[in-house]
Structures are given as C-alpha cells and as structure tokens.
Scaffold this motif. Sequence first.
Motif, PDB file in Angstrom:
ATOM      1  N   UNK A  54       9.201 -11.977 -12.908  1.00  0.00           N
ATOM      2  CA  UNK A  54      10.370 -11.769 -13.746  1.00  0.00           C
ATOM      3  C   UNK A  54      11.615 -11.696 -12.868  1.00  0.00           C
ATOM      4  N   UNK A  55      12.763 -11.758 -13.512  1.00  0.00           N
ATOM      5  CA  UNK A  55      14.038 -11.582 -12.803  1.00  0.00           C
ATOM      6  C   UNK A  55      14.085 -10.202 -12.158  1.00  0.00           C
ATOM      7  N   UNK A  56      13.566  -9.190 -12.878  1.00  0.00           N
ATOM      8  CA  UNK A  56      13.636  -7.804 -12.405  1.00  0.00           C
ATOM      9  C   UNK A  56      12.754  -7.572 -11.187  1.00  0.00           C
ATOM     10  N   UNK A  57      11.566  -8.199 -11.148  1.00  0.00           N
ATOM     11  CA  UNK A  57      10.696  -7.990  -9.979  1.00  0.00           C
ATOM     12  C   UNK A  57      10.893  -9.064  -8.913  1.00  0.00           C
ATOM     13  N   UNK A  58      11.918  -9.893  -9.084  1.00  0.00           N
ATOM     14  CA  UNK A  58      12.279 -10.921  -8.099  1.00  0.00           C
ATOM     15  C   UNK A  58      11.164 -11.920  -7.825  1.00  0.00           C
ATOM     16  N   UNK A  59      10.250 -12.047  -8.780  1.00  0.00           N
ATOM     17  CA  UNK A  59       9.126 -12.956  -8.586  1.00  0.00           C
ATOM     18  C   UNK A  59       8.052 -12.418  -7.672  1.00  0.00           C
ATOM     19  N   UNK A  60       8.192 -11.158  -7.235  1.00  0.00           N
ATOM     20  CA  UNK A  60       7.199 -10.588  -6.316  1.00  0.00           C
ATOM     21  C   UNK A  60       6.045  -9.989  -7.124  1.00  0.00           C
ATOM     22  N   UNK A  61       5.080 -10.842  -7.464  1.00  0.00           N
ATOM     23  CA  UNK A  61       3.933 -10.358  -8.225  1.00  0.00           C
ATOM     24  C   UNK A  61       2.618 -10.694  -7.537  1.00  0.00           C
ATOM     25  N   UNK A  62       2.678 -10.863  -6.217  1.00  0.00           N
ATOM     26  CA  UNK A  62       1.446 -10.974  -5.421  1.00  0.00           C
ATOM     27  C   UNK A  62       1.649 -10.183  -4.139  1.00  0.00           C
ATOM     28  N   UNK A  63       0.602 -10.085  -3.347  1.00  0.00           N
ATOM     29  CA  UNK A  63       0.665  -9.253  -2.145  1.00  0.00           C
ATOM     30  C   UNK A  63       1.116 -10.067  -0.938  1.00  0.00           C
ATOM     31  N   UNK A  64       2.070  -9.521  -0.205  1.00  0.00           N
ATOM     32  CA  UNK A  64       2.566 -10.121   1.024  1.00  0.00           C
ATOM     33  C   UNK A  64       2.117  -9.227   2.170  1.00  0.00           C
ATOM     34  N   UNK A  65       1.134  -9.700   2.921  1.00  0.00           N
ATOM     35  CA  UNK A  65       0.495  -8.865   3.945  1.00  0.00           C
ATOM     36  C   UNK A  65       0.867  -9.356   5.334  1.00  0.00           C
ATOM     37  N   UNK A  66       0.680  -8.484   6.314  1.00  0.00           N
ATOM     38  CA  UNK A  66       0.899  -8.900   7.694  1.00  0.00           C
ATOM     39  C   UNK A  66       0.091  -8.027   8.651  1.00  0.00           C
ATOM     40  N   UNK A  67      -0.226  -8.622   9.795  1.00  0.00           N
ATOM     41  CA  UNK A  67      -1.031  -7.973  10.834  1.00  0.00           C
ATOM     42  C   UNK A  67      -0.194  -7.902  12.103  1.00  0.00           C
ATOM     43  N   UNK A  68      -0.027  -6.698  12.633  1.00  0.00           N
ATOM     44  CA  UNK A  68       0.696  -6.495  13.893  1.00  0.00           C
ATOM     45  C   UNK A  68      -0.360  -6.499  14.995  1.00  0.00           C
ATOM     46  N   UNK A  69      -0.466  -7.614  15.704  1.00  0.00           N
ATOM     47  CA  UNK A  69      -1.624  -7.833  16.584  1.00  0.00           C
ATOM     48  C   UNK A  69      -1.482  -7.224  17.966  1.00  0.00           C
ATOM     49  N   UNK A  70      -0.285  -6.895  18.381  1.00  0.00           N
ATOM     50  CA  UNK A  70      -0.032  -6.478  19.757  1.00  0.00           C
ATOM     51  C   UNK A  70       0.629  -7.579  20.561  1.00  0.00           C
ATOM     52  N   UNK A  71       0.490  -8.822  20.093  1.00  0.00           N
ATOM     53  CA  UNK A  71       1.129  -9.955  20.757  1.00  0.00           C
ATOM     54  C   UNK A  71       1.852 -10.824  19.742  1.00  0.00           C
ATOM     55  N   UNK A  72       2.272 -10.218  18.655  1.00  0.00           N
ATOM     56  CA  UNK A  72       2.954 -10.960  17.607  1.00  0.00           C
ATOM     57  C   UNK A  72       2.420 -10.567  16.244  1.00  0.00           C
ATOM     58  N   UNK A  73       3.119 -11.008  15.218  1.00  0.00           N
ATOM     59  CA  UNK A  73       2.786 -10.658  13.840  1.00  0.00           C
ATOM     60  C   UNK A  73       2.316 -11.915  13.111  1.00  0.00           C
ATOM     61  N   UNK A  74       1.245 -11.762  12.340  1.00  0.00           N
ATOM     62  CA  UNK A  74       0.766 -12.829  11.459  1.00  0.00           C
ATOM     63  C   UNK A  74       1.021 -12.397  10.029  1.00  0.00           C
ATOM     64  N   UNK A  75       1.724 -13.227   9.271  1.00  0.00           N
ATOM     65  CA  UNK A  75       2.061 -12.945   7.875  1.00  0.00           C
ATOM     66  C   UNK A  75       1.138 -13.738   6.971  1.00  0.00           C
ATOM     67  N   UNK A  76       0.615 -13.084   5.956  1.00  0.00           N
ATOM     68  CA  UNK A  76      -0.232 -13.768   4.984  1.00  0.00           C
ATOM     69  C   UNK A  76       0.541 -13.889   3.683  1.00  0.00           C
ATOM     70  N   UNK A  77       0.964 -15.095   3.394  1.00  0.00           N
ATOM     71  CA  UNK A  77       1.731 -15.551   2.233  1.00  0.00           C
ATOM     72  C   UNK A  77       3.200 -15.737   2.564  1.00  0.00           C
ATOM     73  N   UNK A  78       3.674 -16.931   2.291  1.00  0.00           N
ATOM     74  CA  UNK A  78       5.082 -17.223   2.503  1.00  0.00           C
ATOM     75  C   UNK A  78       5.973 -16.483   1.535  1.00  0.00           C
ATOM     76  N   UNK A  79       5.418 -16.103   0.380  1.00  0.00           N
ATOM     77  CA  UNK A  79       6.185 -15.415  -0.647  1.00  0.00           C
ATOM     78  C   UNK A  79       6.693 -16.389  -1.702  1.00  0.00           C
TER      79      UNK A  79
END
Length: 316
Positions: A54-79
């Motif tokens: 919706x306009x109110x939730x800015x289209x954010x209706x799935x999970x945007x995850x990320x892993x802080x590995x120690x040598x960089x971050x991996x993001x799961x889902x472009x959004x």
Amino acid sequence: MKTAFAVAASLIAINPALASEDITDQYPGSPLYQKPVEFIPNVWSAIGATAPPTYENNGHNNNLSFIVTGDGVIVINGGAAYVLAKALHDEIKIITDQPVKLVINENGQGHAMLGNSYWAEQGVPILAHVDAAEAFEDDGAQSLQQHQRVLQEKAEGTTLVGPTETFEGARTIEMGDYVIEVLHLGPAHSPGDISVWLPKQSLVITGDMAFHERLLPIFEDAITADWLETWDTEFEALGATYVIPGHGHPTNMDQVRRYTRDYLVYIRGKIGEHIDAGGDLTDAYYVDQSPYAHLDTFEELATKNAGRVFEQMEWE
C-alpha cells in the motif's frame, strides 16, 4: 537448557499479535515497515507488513534481511522500491561500517527486484537464479507499473534493473566468518525461488518457499504438487532450527510447516473431495478453508487459491 535464540524463536512462534495487516506502519521514522531486528548474532531482518503493498506501508510487505559477515554485508532481497532499498542501507550503515558486497534476489517478483535500481547505483553485485531473472525480464514492466500506481511519488528512482549475475542449482559464498549456500531447491511459489542456508548456524532465509503469519498466495505458475514435492524432498532435509520466512516474523520449522506444507495438503484435499463429488469451478471457490481464516490476507487470497488448485487438480 534453551539458548537465547531458541527462546526468541519460541516466543515469536506463539505470539501472532506481533504481526497484523491492520497496522499500516510500525516504523514511522523510516520508509521501512519495521526497524531491522537481529534474530541471531549478525543476521538481521526488516520485517514487512503482512498486508498487500500500500501507499502507507511503502510497498514493504516482505522481509529484507542481511548478514554481517565480518568482511562485508550480504543483503537478501533488493526490495520493492528504490526508497526501501535506500532505507535498508541507511539502517545497515548504523549497525556496521562493513560495506554491502552482494545483494541476493529471492525470486523474480517486484518485491524482490524493483529495489535493485538503488543497489546497482551503489555498484553492488546482484545475484539471482536464472529462472527468476527471466521472470523479471518478462513481468518486470507490469510489476513496475503496479508499483507506481500504489506508491505514486514514492516510486521515484525505481527503475527496471535485473540481476548482474545468475546461477542454476546452487551457489556457495564464503565471506568473513560465514559459509552461505544459495539454493534453488526446486519448483515452489514462483520461478527461480531460492532459499539462503547458513549450515553452521542452522538458519534458513526461505524466501517465498515458506509462510506462516499470512495466507500464502497460489499464483498461476505455483504448481502445488511440485511445491509439496520440493518441500518434502529438499526443504525438510535442511533440518533448519531457525527460519526467516519471506513474509512474517522469524520463527521455526514447525510453524512454517503448519501454515505452508500443511495448508497445501489441506486445500488440495478439499479440492480433491470437491472434484470427486462432481463439483465444478464455480463452487470450488467456496470450499471450507476456515482453519486458516485467522491468517492475514485470508480475505484477499482464499477463494483465488481454491480456484487455482481446482484448475491444477482437474487435469492431474
């Protein structure tokens, strides 16, 4: 004795009040629906609404995850939008100085890929399964148009940018302290669905393989018999302790099994009975799904799901 992570997973699993499609925004200071939370050490997720975009939730209706590995971050889902990807990146910068080194798209749907436009602007590589890339190439323009209708001026900056690299089967990534397996386990919710498996941590970020707080959608290309086979032969074999689903709060296998696999078995059973009794498509829409009526998006999806399962099973 339970670990703190197991206790957290248990509390999330038994407290459905944590998610509600009636709450339009749980993090008003950001375009994100919720502030990212750390589920186990160094694995974070910004949980999306369990409502439709919706306009109110800015289209954010799935999970945007990320892993802080120690040598960089991996993001799961472009959004689902440029603005959401940027908001997630802003949160990552607060948490760590480590740069984002990779974005993984969980499938070819708009909520996984439309935010790629932001990440590509940052020069970050974007990985997806070859089938997901093809699906986005075919359907991305329609997804973008829908996104623009919903978000209006909030859609600014969102353009069609596909993955920069693709794979088939599986891809293993070693970064920092983590071994991360990106797995295409087989046909499931949509073409090119992947799950991100952390074997050492026994945690799986499922993408749309698994649901639990909202009713899962059955699309035209989601063949339920194949989804069940993939679940039983491949997904269960992971033996995951911790689960971050594509939608809804982090949980455990019992919960996603109950509301994904068991729902698919249930609806196929009801439709099978209906077909055996000589029922047609018109009445198939209204088979009893009341055991799942408490789930978010039930009103939007239940009848559609029943109709699609009838169309599939009629020819099985």
